[in-house]
Design an enzyme around this catalytic site. Structure first.
Site, short mmCIF file in Angstrom:
data_model
loop_
_atom_site.label_atom_id
_atom_site.label_comp_id
_atom_site.label_asym_id
_atom_site.label_seq_id
_atom_site.Cartn_x
_atom_site.Cartn_y
_atom_site.Cartn_z
N CYS A 27 -7.44 -1.05 -20.72
CA CYS A 27 -6.29 -0.17 -20.23
C CYS A 27 -6.79 0.61 -18.97
O CYS A 27 -5.84 1.34 -18.28
CB CYS A 27 -6.08 0.54 -21.33
SG CYS A 27 -5.21 -0.17 -22.86
N HIS B 106 -1.87 5.98 -17.84
CA HIS B 106 -1.69 4.73 -18.36
C HIS B 106 -0.78 5.07 -19.62
O HIS B 106 -0.45 5.87 -20.45
CB HIS B 106 -3.02 4.39 -19.36
CG HIS B 106 -3.06 3.36 -20.04
ND1 HIS B 106 -2.57 1.97 -19.56
CD2 HIS B 106 -3.32 3.12 -21.23
CE1 HIS B 106 -2.45 1.34 -20.54
NE2 HIS B 106 -2.97 1.82 -21.73
N ASN C 264 3.24 -1.20 -23.63
CA ASN C 264 1.84 -1.05 -22.92
C ASN C 264 1.70 -2.25 -22.55
O ASN C 264 1.28 -3.33 -23.20
CB ASN C 264 1.07 -0.56 -24.22
CG ASN C 264 -0.57 -0.37 -23.56
OD1 ASN C 264 -1.08 -0.90 -22.65
ND2 ASN C 264 -1.40 0.21 -24.61
N1 COA Z 1 6.63 -0.01 -38.06
C1 COA Z 1 6.82 0.48 -39.28
N2 COA Z 1 5.56 1.04 -39.87
C2 COA Z 1 4.43 1.03 -39.17
C3 COA Z 1 4.26 -0.04 -37.78
C4 COA Z 1 5.40 -0.35 -37.52
N3 COA Z 1 5.35 -0.92 -36.23
N4 COA Z 1 2.98 0.27 -37.68
C5 COA Z 1 2.54 0.87 -38.79
N5 COA Z 1 3.18 1.42 -39.62
C6 COA Z 1 2.89 2.09 -40.84
C7 COA Z 1 1.64 1.96 -41.27
O1 COA Z 1 1.47 0.85 -42.05
C8 COA Z 1 1.29 3.35 -42.09
O2 COA Z 1 2.08 2.80 -43.19
P1 COA Z 1 1.16 3.33 -44.76
O3 COA Z 1 1.12 5.05 -44.62
O4 COA Z 1 2.18 3.03 -45.81
O5 COA Z 1 -0.14 2.85 -44.80
C9 COA Z 1 2.25 4.25 -41.46
O6 COA Z 1 3.01 3.45 -40.58
C10 COA Z 1 1.34 5.06 -40.49
O7 COA Z 1 0.56 4.41 -39.99
P2 COA Z 1 -0.38 5.17 -39.04
O8 COA Z 1 -1.19 4.06 -38.11
O9 COA Z 1 -1.14 6.23 -39.36
O10 COA Z 1 0.64 5.77 -37.63
P3 COA Z 1 0.63 6.65 -36.49
O11 COA Z 1 1.18 7.70 -36.90
O12 COA Z 1 -1.19 6.65 -36.36
O13 COA Z 1 1.20 5.65 -35.40
C11 COA Z 1 0.45 4.30 -33.66
C12 COA Z 1 0.86 4.25 -35.18
C13 COA Z 1 -0.36 2.78 -33.39
C14 COA Z 1 1.74 4.33 -33.04
C15 COA Z 1 -0.52 5.27 -33.30
O14 COA Z 1 -1.62 5.48 -34.11
C16 COA Z 1 -0.94 5.22 -31.80
O15 COA Z 1 -0.11 5.07 -30.84
N6 COA Z 1 -2.17 5.09 -31.46
C17 COA Z 1 -2.72 4.90 -30.30
C18 COA Z 1 -2.56 3.62 -29.85
C19 COA Z 1 -2.90 3.00 -28.53
O16 COA Z 1 -2.57 3.78 -27.21
N7 COA Z 1 -3.35 2.04 -28.42
C20 COA Z 1 -3.60 1.39 -27.05
C21 COA Z 1 -4.61 2.15 -26.19
S1 COA Z 1 -4.87 1.55 -24.88
#
Ligand code: COA
Length: 306
Positions: A88, A233, A263
């Site tokens: 990224c 980004h 992304n």
């Molecule tokens: N749809 C529905 N539920 C989803 C899901 C989706 N697409 N993805 C994850 N979940 C669920 C998980 O399974 C989890 O369920 P559980 O509580 O039963 O285990 C719940 O949602 C919470 O998951 P979590 O990973 O804690 O969610 P979050 O609030 O952290 O959001 C992201 C997830 C990925 C959106 C977030 O962590 C994020 O954006 N992180 C940074 C990612 C990033 O920037 N990556 C690239 C960097 S370049």
């Protein structure tokens, strides 16, 4: 195709749409399209390009890199074509390389491209939903040219890495230290899919991105209020909003288009720059700040006076 909902995705990430290529479209072809648009906007002929830097985590082939295929598409033999793997932060790392080449006098005109095809590499089952909903395909390009005008152009670039966090966002297979590099078991276990500890990545992003913007501003005797446009980004709208708050920036000082593309990794910043220019948000004399963090971890920022 997986257990998720539009509401969940919009609320947690801001993403409403993403673009996926038609099967068979290559990264090199997308990079060539973006390059032609950038060359036209810069009023530079392709034959004036002295070097290519291409950032991608999704190369068309294991080797050689996509840069040479782009070079071939543009008919630019034998200018050097460097592939860069900083995920990224690929565009920021590429900007730093291109800027250094130009400052040193080695090359005058550098074509810098970020391109990704993410859609073919995602786990489209519920297990992979945290990653699959985030990513899109895309390409963006910029043309950099040396100038005697020291008040304009790239003011400085600031890069960092932290390999101790490599596995919080990575793709394990194929792996060249194993023979064969990818096995049926790898495929069964999904080791060829990207995996991420989303919360951890989020925490690092909202800390490191404001921090490195501060570093860039300090290095140039500037403050956040001097920024006309921050182009972060595009990883998650909530990350951009938190970075904005931490820097004390107004809404009109930050550009986001993740809503429509998701992304696109190394391509997000140049695509956003292109759209900001199209919308008249980049004017002569403006101070633009680019910032990003991603797999590596790699992160960085750059200041650019238009
Ligand atoms: N749809 C529905 N539920 C989803 C899901 C989706 N697409 N993805 C994850 N979940 C669920 C998980 O399974 C989890 O369920 P559980 O509580 O039963 O285990 C719940 O949602 C919470 O998951 P979590 O990973 O804690 O969610 P979050 O609030 O952290 O959001 C992201 C997830 C990925 C959106 C977030 O962590 C994020 O954006 N992180 C940074 C990612 C990033 O920037 N990556 C690239 C960097 S370049």
């Amino acid at each position: 195709i997986m257990d998720t909902s539009d509401e969940w995705i919009r609320e947690r990430t801001g993403i409403a749409e993403r673009r996926w290529v038609e099967p068979g479209t290559t990264g090199a072809a997308m990079a060539a399209d973006a390059s032609r648009m950038a060359l036209e906007a810069a009023h530079v002929e392709a034959r004036e390009v002295d070097a290519i830097v291409l950032a991608t985590l999704s190369p068309d082939h294991c080797f050689p890199g996509t840069g040479v295929f782009l070079q071939r598409e543009l008919g630019l033999s034998p200018v050097p074509a460097l592939d860069l793997r900083a995920q990224c932060s690929g565009f920021l790392y590429g900007l730093s390389v291109a800027d250094a080449w130009i400052r040193s006098g080695q090359y005058r005109t550098v074509l810098l491209v970020g391109v990704e095809i993410q859609s073919t590499g995602l786990d489209l089952t519920t297990e992979g939903r945290d990653m699959a909903v985030l990513f899109g395909d895309g390409a963006g390009a910029a043309v950099l040219r040396g100038s005697e005008d020291t008040d304009r152009g790239v003011l400085s670039t600031h890069l960092h890495s932290q390999g101790e966090h490599a596995e919080i966002l990575w793709c394990d297979a194929s792996a060249s230290y194993r023979h064969p590099r990818i096995t049926a078991e790898d495929l069964e276990e999904g080791r060829h899919y990207p995996r991420m500890e989303g919360k951890e990545v989020f925490k690092h992003a909202v800390q490191r991105m404001p921090e490195v913007v501060g570093e860039a501003l300090d290095a140039n005797g500037l403050t956040a209020s001097d920024i006309d446009l921050l182009i972060p980004h595009q990883a998650n709208l909530r990350i951009s909003q938190m970075v904005q708050r931490r820097l004390g920036l107004r809404d009109d000082q930050v550009f986001n288009n993740i809503q429509r593309y998701g992304n696109t990794t190394a391509a997000t910043i140049p695509i956003a720059l292109h759209e900001a220019r199209q919308q008249g948000l980049v004017k002569a004399g403006d101070l633009i700040c680019f910032v990003g963090l991603g797999s590596g971890l790699n992160w960085g920022a750059a200041l650019h006076r238009c």
